[in-house]
Motif scaffolding. Structure first.
Motif, mmCIF file in Angstrom:
data_model
loop_
_atom_site.group_PDB
_atom_site.id
_atom_site.type_symbol
_atom_site.label_atom_id
_atom_site.label_comp_id
_atom_site.label_asym_id
_atom_site.label_seq_id
_atom_site.Cartn_x
_atom_site.Cartn_y
_atom_site.Cartn_z
ATOM 1 N N ALA A 184 0.845 -1.191 0.000
ATOM 2 C CA ALA A 184 0.000 0.000 0.000
ATOM 3 C C ALA A 184 0.875 1.234 0.000
ATOM 4 C CB ALA A 184 -0.933 0.020 1.202
ATOM 5 N N GLN A 226 -0.629 4.754 -0.651
ATOM 6 C CA GLN A 226 -1.311 6.028 -0.501
ATOM 7 C C GLN A 226 -2.633 5.818 0.225
ATOM 8 O OE1 GLN A 226 -1.117 9.897 -0.694
ATOM 9 N NE2 GLN A 226 0.210 8.927 -2.195
ATOM 10 N N LYS A 248 -9.783 5.772 1.457
ATOM 11 C CA LYS A 248 -9.383 5.088 0.238
ATOM 12 C C LYS A 248 -7.918 4.686 0.391
ATOM 13 C CE LYS A 248 -13.233 5.934 -2.147
ATOM 14 N NZ LYS A 248 -14.141 4.880 -2.625
ATOM 15 N N TYR A 258 -4.680 2.804 -1.472
ATOM 16 C CA TYR A 258 -4.205 2.473 -2.812
ATOM 17 C C TYR A 258 -2.968 1.579 -2.721
ATOM 18 C CZ TYR A 258 -7.069 6.575 -3.840
ATOM 19 O OH TYR A 258 -8.104 7.470 -3.918
ATOM 20 N N LEU A 295 -3.122 -1.945 -9.957
ATOM 21 C CA LEU A 295 -3.659 -1.044 -8.947
ATOM 22 C C LEU A 295 -4.939 -1.599 -8.314
ATOM 23 C CD1 LEU A 295 -3.711 1.691 -7.490
ATOM 24 C CD2 LEU A 295 -4.950 2.617 -9.450
ATOM 25 N N THR A 296 -4.938 -1.654 -6.981
ATOM 26 C CA THR A 296 -6.109 -2.081 -6.209
ATOM 27 C C THR A 296 -6.463 -0.978 -5.222
ATOM 28 O OG1 THR A 296 -5.539 -4.422 -6.384
ATOM 29 C CG2 THR A 296 -7.022 -3.803 -4.611
ATOM 30 N N ILE A 297 -7.753 -0.634 -5.150
ATOM 31 C CA ILE A 297 -8.219 0.430 -4.253
ATOM 32 C C ILE A 297 -9.240 -0.154 -3.283
ATOM 33 C CG2 ILE A 297 -9.286 2.707 -4.086
ATOM 34 C CD1 ILE A 297 -8.465 3.183 -6.985
ATOM 35 N N THR A 331 -10.035 -3.633 -8.319
ATOM 36 C CA THR A 331 -8.737 -3.863 -8.943
ATOM 37 C C THR A 331 -8.822 -3.470 -10.404
ATOM 38 O OG1 THR A 331 -8.180 -5.665 -7.429
ATOM 39 C CG2 THR A 331 -6.966 -5.560 -9.501
ATOM 40 N N VAL A 384 1.604 4.414 -6.180
ATOM 41 C CA VAL A 384 0.807 5.613 -6.385
ATOM 42 C C VAL A 384 1.452 6.779 -5.641
ATOM 43 C CG1 VAL A 384 -1.441 6.702 -6.012
ATOM 44 C CG2 VAL A 384 -1.312 4.289 -6.681
ATOM 45 N N THR A 400 -3.039 11.533 -5.731
ATOM 46 C CA THR A 400 -4.383 11.370 -6.290
ATOM 47 C C THR A 400 -5.097 12.720 -6.271
ATOM 48 O OG1 THR A 400 -5.482 10.879 -4.178
ATOM 49 C CG2 THR A 400 -4.510 9.021 -5.378
ATOM 50 N N ILE A 442 -4.971 9.446 -10.905
ATOM 51 C CA ILE A 442 -3.921 8.690 -10.237
ATOM 52 C C ILE A 442 -2.595 9.066 -10.889
ATOM 53 C CG2 ILE A 442 -3.024 6.410 -9.660
ATOM 54 C CD1 ILE A 442 -5.673 6.957 -8.337
ATOM 55 N N HIS A 483 -14.792 5.180 -10.750
ATOM 56 C CA HIS A 483 -15.228 4.258 -9.702
ATOM 57 C C HIS A 483 -16.610 3.664 -9.980
ATOM 58 C CE1 HIS A 483 -11.948 4.867 -6.793
ATOM 59 N NE2 HIS A 483 -11.906 6.100 -7.270
#
Length: 355
Positions: free
Chosen positions: A214, A216, A225, A227, A237-239, A254, A263, A266, A276, A287
């Motif tokens: 991770a 951010q 959130k 990141y 990238l997975t949020i 993802t 990241v 943002t 991003i 999103h």
């Protein structure tokens, strides 16, 4: 209407003359439209050029050999002001504070004297909340500390230490959140710590098994959130959306985009989209549709960017690694380059931020 007239009633030669007249009239109208389009196009290009020539931005550069950091103000390619600070190896700049994880010093940029203040060694993040500053520092292997300061950086209370390598800090709603890496033997976990802001009492810990790394964290109402990348999706990238009130993950997304180097920053673009930024590209994440599109790919390493709300332009700091040169590109609101400025090489300092 212009270009229209009462049609003559005569036939034969008169009719032929009318068609000739009508054709000429149409050609004239077409010529006028073409001329108008050319003028508009030229005007747009000219206005972009003028806007680019009047670009105002700042470059923050630091030295890794001596206590020196400069903030230079540019108008286009012309440097108009340079301010120097007696602090080196700076790698963080937020909340008008400038500091380095390699030192125990901080500079408040709002202080006209530019006085260097001492803080706990190796500050990773310092955030302002109400009438105090909260610092998260690395105090040892797999250990971070929390310290509270007044607005003139006088220490308040005692420093507290906790397990984990602290990476990000958010202070909101009377609580302090630290995103940390936890290492125990061969085990590695991403954990979110929750503390109160009075005594740094630990209130809750949440480990995210969905994340391998991770980088951010951002506040979004009652959600945080987070990141990073997941173990199942190599560097994609997975949020995560984490509800701080319910203390559980409410959503995981993802993308199909790789995030080299993690990241960096943002920025909210609209209700459903955000920007991003990392060293490879600038992306837009939707999103709602879970779609990702590349906004800008500079072909060189992206160091930092700043958004100018007045001109609705983006200033992107890039490094040309082959030549060790830096440049600033100005992008319009469609992320198209409209200006480029090469920065003069320096043997004493290295650019790391654009403001």
């Amino acid at each position: 209407m212009e270009g229209q007239a009462s049609r003559p009633l005569a036939t034969g030669a008169g009719t032929s003359n009318w068609f000739v007249w009508k054709g000429c009239r149409t050609m004239q109208t077409g010529y006028k439209l073409l001329l108008a389009a050319t003028i508009v196009s030229s005007s747009i290009g000219w206005s972009h050029q003028v806007s680019a020539q009047n670009d105002t931005y700042q470059i923050v550069s630091t030295s890794y050999q001596q206590p020196l950091t400069t903030v230079e103000t540019y108008v286009g390619s012309k440097r108009v002001e340079t301010v120097r600070y007696a602090i080196g190896s700076v790698d963080h700049l937020n909340d008008d504070l400038m500091y380095s994880a390699e030192t125990d010093q901080v500079v408040d940029l709002k202080n006209s004297k530019g006085t260097v203040k001492p803080v706990a060694p190796a500050p990773m993040r310092i955030k302002k909340y109400k009438n105090a500053f909260y610092a998260m520092s690395i105090s040892g292997f797999n250990q971070f500390s929390l310290t509270k300061y007044s607005l003139d950086f006088k220490k308040i209370g005692t420093t507290k230490r906790y397990t984990g390598f602290g990476k990000e800090l958010i202070v909101t709603g009377g609580k302090l959140y630290v995103l940390a890496d936890h290492m125990k033997g061969n085990d590695y976990a991403i954990t979110l710590h929750t503390f109160d802001t009075t005594s740094f009492k630990s209130l809750h810990q949440k480990t995210f098994k969905q994340l391998l790394q991770a980088d951010q964290i951002r506040q979004d109402g009652s959600q945080l959130k987070i990141y990073g990348i997941s173990p199942e999706n190599d560097e994609k990238l997975t949020i995560l959306s984490y509800d701080v009130k319910k203390q559980h993950v409410t959503k995981t997304m993802t993308t199909n985009q790789y995030v080299k180097g993690g990241v960096e920053k943002t920025q909210i673009l609209s209700k459903d989209t955000e920007l991003i930024f990392n060293q490879d590209r600038m992306y837009e994440i939707n999103h709602k549709t879970k779609q990702v599109r590349v906004l800008y790919d500079g072909k060189h390493d992206l160091v930092d960017y700043a958004y100018d709300a007045k001109t609705k332009t983006y200033h992107v700091l890039e490094e040309i690694t082959k030549t060790a040169e830096f440049r600033v590109k100005t992008l319009n609101r469609h992320f198209k380059p409209i200006a480029e400025y090469r920065l003069k090489k320096s043997d004493s300092v290295r650019p790391f931020r654009v403001l």
